[in-house]
Design a protein around this motif. Structure first.
Motif, PDB file in Angstrom:
ATOM      1  N   VAL A   1      40.280  41.678  41.764  1.00 24.90           N
ATOM      2  CA  VAL A   1      41.121  41.068  42.999  1.00 24.90           C
ATOM      3  C   VAL A   1      41.327  42.121  43.871  1.00 24.90           C
ATOM      4  CG1 VAL A   1      43.434  40.144  43.600  1.00 24.90           C
ATOM      5  CG2 VAL A   1      42.496  39.611  41.316  1.00 24.90           C
ATOM      6  N   PHE A   2      41.028  41.868  45.199  1.00 27.69           N
ATOM      7  CA  PHE A   2      41.066  43.048  46.376  1.00 27.69           C
ATOM      8  C   PHE A   2      42.178  42.309  47.410  1.00 27.69           C
ATOM      9  CE2 PHE A   2      36.647  43.526  44.846  1.00 27.69           C
ATOM     10  CZ  PHE A   2      36.687  45.070  44.273  1.00 27.69           C
ATOM     11  N   ASN A   3      42.952  43.104  47.801  1.00 29.86           N
ATOM     12  CA  ASN A   3      44.009  42.683  48.653  1.00 29.86           C
ATOM     13  C   ASN A   3      44.816  41.518  48.317  1.00 29.86           C
ATOM     14  OD1 ASN A   3      45.648  44.064  50.595  1.00 29.86           O
ATOM     15  ND2 ASN A   3      44.393  42.717  52.126  1.00 29.86           N
ATOM     16  N   GLY A   4      44.858  41.061  47.058  1.00 28.43           N
ATOM     17  CA  GLY A   4      45.569  40.009  46.587  1.00 28.43           C
ATOM     18  C   GLY A   4      44.473  38.774  46.259  1.00 28.43           C
ATOM     19  N   THR A   5      43.328  39.011  46.757  1.00 28.28           N
ATOM     20  CA  THR A   5      42.539  37.637  46.618  1.00 28.28           C
ATOM     21  C   THR A   5      41.136  38.052  45.502  1.00 28.28           C
ATOM     22  OG1 THR A   5      42.801  37.190  48.920  1.00 28.28           O
ATOM     23  CG2 THR A   5      40.843  36.182  47.934  1.00 28.28           C
TER      24      THR A   5
ATOM     25  N   ALA B   1      42.380  45.899  42.434  1.00 31.00           N
ATOM     26  CA  ALA B   1      42.980  45.521  40.796  1.00 31.00           C
ATOM     27  C   ALA B   1      41.717  44.760  40.102  1.00 31.00           C
ATOM     28  CB  ALA B   1      44.193  44.704  40.974  1.00 31.00           C
ATOM     29  N   ARG B   2      41.948  45.343  38.706  1.00 32.19           N
ATOM     30  CA  ARG B   2      40.990  44.754  37.856  1.00 32.19           C
ATOM     31  C   ARG B   2      41.908  43.976  36.875  1.00 32.19           C
ATOM     32  NH1 ARG B   2      37.646  47.887  34.112  1.00 32.19           N
ATOM     33  NH2 ARG B   2      39.301  47.543  32.566  1.00 32.19           N
ATOM     34  N   VAL B   3      41.960  42.652  36.465  1.00 37.23           N
ATOM     35  CA  VAL B   3      42.824  41.882  35.823  1.00 37.23           C
ATOM     36  C   VAL B   3      42.109  41.614  34.479  1.00 37.23           C
ATOM     37  CG1 VAL B   3      44.663  40.099  35.630  1.00 37.23           C
ATOM     38  CG2 VAL B   3      44.310  41.248  37.935  1.00 37.23           C
ATOM     39  N   ASP B   4      42.437  42.067  33.455  1.00 40.63           N
ATOM     40  CA  ASP B   4      41.698  41.901  32.467  1.00 40.63           C
ATOM     41  C   ASP B   4      42.721  40.734  31.572  1.00 40.63           C
ATOM     42  OD1 ASP B   4      39.583  43.691  32.895  1.00 40.63           O
ATOM     43  OD2 ASP B   4      40.680  45.108  31.627  1.00 40.63           O
ATOM     44  N   ILE B   5      42.057  39.568  31.185  1.00 41.51           N
ATOM     45  CA  ILE B   5      42.782  38.367  30.506  1.00 41.51           C
ATOM     46  C   ILE B   5      41.908  38.049  29.239  1.00 41.51           C
ATOM     47  CG2 ILE B   5      43.601  37.957  32.812  1.00 41.51           C
ATOM     48  CD1 ILE B   5      41.783  35.449  32.743  1.00 41.51           C
ATOM     49  N   PHE B   6      42.553  37.117  28.416  1.00 45.48           N
ATOM     50  CA  PHE B   6      41.957  36.567  27.325  1.00 45.48           C
ATOM     51  C   PHE B   6      42.810  35.179  27.090  1.00 45.48           C
ATOM     52  CE2 PHE B   6      45.435  39.162  26.037  1.00 45.48           C
ATOM     53  CZ  PHE B   6      45.817  38.705  24.994  1.00 45.48           C
TER      54      PHE B   6
ATOM     55  N   ILE C   1      44.324  52.037  38.674  1.00 39.46           N
ATOM     56  CA  ILE C   1      43.893  53.357  38.994  1.00 39.46           C
ATOM     57  C   ILE C   1      42.700  53.675  39.396  1.00 39.46           C
ATOM     58  CG2 ILE C   1      44.483  55.632  38.065  1.00 39.46           C
ATOM     59  CD1 ILE C   1      46.382  54.439  36.082  1.00 39.46           C
ATOM     60  N   GLU C   2      41.831  53.479  38.309  1.00 38.55           N
ATOM     61  CA  GLU C   2      40.328  53.885  38.602  1.00 38.55           C
ATOM     62  C   GLU C   2      39.501  52.939  37.869  1.00 38.55           C
ATOM     63  OE1 GLU C   2      39.919  55.065  35.034  1.00 38.55           O
ATOM     64  OE2 GLU C   2      41.662  53.979  35.573  1.00 38.55           O
ATOM     65  N   PRO C   3      39.765  51.709  37.866  1.00 39.52           N
ATOM     66  CA  PRO C   3      39.027  50.501  37.092  1.00 39.52           C
ATOM     67  C   PRO C   3      37.556  50.475  37.489  1.00 39.52           C
ATOM     68  CG  PRO C   3      40.223  49.584  39.006  1.00 39.52           C
ATOM     69  CD  PRO C   3      40.553  50.918  39.007  1.00 39.52           C
ATOM     70  N   GLU C   4      36.611  50.165  36.445  1.00 40.49           N
ATOM     71  CA  GLU C   4      35.454  49.781  36.871  1.00 40.49           C
ATOM     72  C   GLU C   4      35.364  48.280  37.281  1.00 40.49           C
ATOM     73  OE1 GLU C   4      31.017  49.996  34.858  1.00 40.49           O
ATOM     74  OE2 GLU C   4      32.549  49.917  33.391  1.00 40.49           O
ATOM     75  N   LEU C   5      34.675  48.297  38.593  1.00 38.54           N
ATOM     76  CA  LEU C   5      35.003  47.200  39.466  1.00 38.54           C
ATOM     77  C   LEU C   5      33.769  46.175  39.587  1.00 38.54           C
ATOM     78  CD1 LEU C   5      37.125  48.369  42.331  1.00 38.54           C
ATOM     79  CD2 LEU C   5      37.933  46.735  40.337  1.00 38.54           C
ATOM     80  N   TRP C   6      32.563  46.602  38.655  1.00 40.41           N
ATOM     81  CA  TRP C   6      31.307  45.834  38.665  1.00 40.41           C
ATOM     82  C   TRP C   6      30.887  45.342  40.107  1.00 40.41           C
ATOM     83  CZ3 TRP C   6      29.730  46.212  33.819  1.00 40.41           C
ATOM     84  CH2 TRP C   6      30.692  46.597  32.892  1.00 40.41           C
ATOM     85  N   PHE C   7      30.725  46.348  40.872  1.00 39.29           N
ATOM     86  CA  PHE C   7      30.114  46.039  42.159  1.00 39.29           C
ATOM     87  C   PHE C   7      28.650  45.628  42.104  1.00 39.29           C
ATOM     88  CE2 PHE C   7      33.672  48.687  43.793  1.00 39.29           C
ATOM     89  CZ  PHE C   7      34.369  47.840  44.470  1.00 39.29           C
ATOM     90  N   ARG C   8      28.052  46.193  40.921  1.00 38.71           N
ATOM     91  CA  ARG C   8      26.663  45.927  40.491  1.00 38.71           C
ATOM     92  C   ARG C   8      26.570  44.283  40.264  1.00 38.71           C
ATOM     93  NH1 ARG C   8      28.627  49.187  36.534  1.00 38.71           N
ATOM     94  NH2 ARG C   8      28.603  48.513  34.440  1.00 38.71           N
ATOM     95  N   ASN C   9      27.487  43.950  39.642  1.00 34.97           N
ATOM     96  CA  ASN C   9      27.133  42.494  39.477  1.00 34.97           C
ATOM     97  C   ASN C   9      27.393  41.569  40.639  1.00 34.97           C
ATOM     98  OD1 ASN C   9      27.489  43.712  36.879  1.00 34.97           O
ATOM     99  ND2 ASN C   9      27.339  41.450  36.050  1.00 34.97           N
ATOM    100  N   TYR C  10      28.239  42.171  41.697  1.00 34.88           N
ATOM    101  CA  TYR C  10      28.494  41.345  42.785  1.00 34.88           C
ATOM    102  C   TYR C  10      28.852  42.240  44.274  1.00 34.88           C
ATOM    103  CZ  TYR C  10      30.814  37.603  45.580  1.00 34.88           C
ATOM    104  OH  TYR C  10      31.066  36.602  46.429  1.00 34.88           O
TER     105      TYR C  10
END
Length: 299
Positions: free
Chosen positions: A199-203, A254-259, A274-283
């Motif tokens: 989620v970037f800037n709330g989106t 933000a990275r929101v981990d859900i289950f 803080i320093e989440p892996e944001l998986w830019f390589r996937n998107y």
């Protein structure tokens, strides 16, 4: 005049590394995606290790936390550095929200604001209760124990009646030095995995699904977990965005981990600011979304 618009913050292991395995390559590639996206907007960018004693932090408009993944092993040093640098430049995310997010007690704050989180019992530093006593009090048979300040599944243990006794000495040592947390074991994470929502800037932008390897409960790829592209449901997107909106200020990323919890409800596992892996390589397009948010903040 500032020399740089944005410093991409990393740890020294990822500055000119001599050995580049897949893990390191992912870090370098994702930092490159972010740097190119920022530079395409006309911003000046440099990668710097957070503990670089020679860098002058007043020379940049802002610093973007990316792969500072050794901070929880050097927390006292990192905390002092954070206080110092926050006086010299803009931190993305801010010092206030970083300090709030470092300690998993933030889950309680989000719960009070209506976010459904995993059932959690916080065990404060110095407690004298044993693991056996805690499990009896909480009436939880199978649990996961982990530190309130941690990352990468550091000191994360799956407990049950058969192995509690063998963890008592370790727990006594851990709790004398830091606060811990106890949660009921979540069976659906093993069978269905954990979803990371970016989620970037709330989106919301994109998501991935992390699945633990057979016989394990930890979904991190450090422990053999696998990563898959994932298309979330509208309810999952709404949940993730609402988690971010519940923060005291809107984080730029933000990275929101859900289950799906044991009651089959969407639940928050962790909110990583803080320093989440944001998986830019996937998107890769998400790097541009982040860059534009930073550009608007600076300009």
């Amino acid at each position: 005049m500032k020399l740089f618009d944005v410093i991409i913050l990393t740890q020294k292991d990822y500055i000119s590394p001599k050995h580049i395995d897949t893990y390191v390559q992912n870090v370098l590639y994702e930092d490159e995606l972010v740097q190119k996206a920022l530079e395409s907007l006309g911003l000046t960018v440099k990668r710097v290790a957070w503990d670089d004693s020679h860098f002058e932090w007043t020379s940049t408009q802002c610093v973007l936390f990316r792969a500072t993944w050794d901070y929880f092993h050097r927390f006292s040093e990192f905390s002092q550095w954070l206080e110092n640098v926050a006086k010299k430049t803009i931190l993305l995310n801010s010092e206030t929200i970083i300090r709030w997010n470092i300690d998993k007690h933030y889950l309680f704050d989000l719960h009070r604001k209506g976010v459904h989180v995993a059932d959690t019992y916080f065990i404060e530093q110095g407690t004298t209760e044993t693991l056996k006593e805690l499990h009896k009090k909480l009436k939880w048979n199978e649990t996961v124990l982990k530190p309130c300040i941690s990352g990468g599944a550091r000191h994360t243990y799956k407990l049950n009646s058969e192995n509690i006794a063998s963890h008592e000495a370790l727990f006594k040592d851990l709790i004398s030095n830091e606060s811990m947390m106890l949660q009921p074991f979540q069976y659906n994470i093993v069978s269905k995995g954990e979803i990371s929502m970016m989620v970037f800037n709330g989106t919301f932008t994109h998501a991935i699904l992390k699945i633990a390897k057979s016989g394990d409960f930890r979904v991190q790829d450090d422990f053999g977990g696998s990563v898959h592209n994932y298309t979330p449901t509208p309810d999952e997107i709404t949940f993730a965005e609402n988690c971010v909106k519940a923060c005291s200020e809107l984080p730029i990323y933000a990275r929101v981990d859900i289950f799906e919890d044991n009651n089959k409800k969407i639940a928050l596992a962790e909110l990583e600011l803080i320093e989440p892996e944001l998986w830019f390589r996937n998107y890769p397009e998400a790097a541009t979304v982040l860059a534009k948010s930073i550009y608007k903040k600076l300009k």
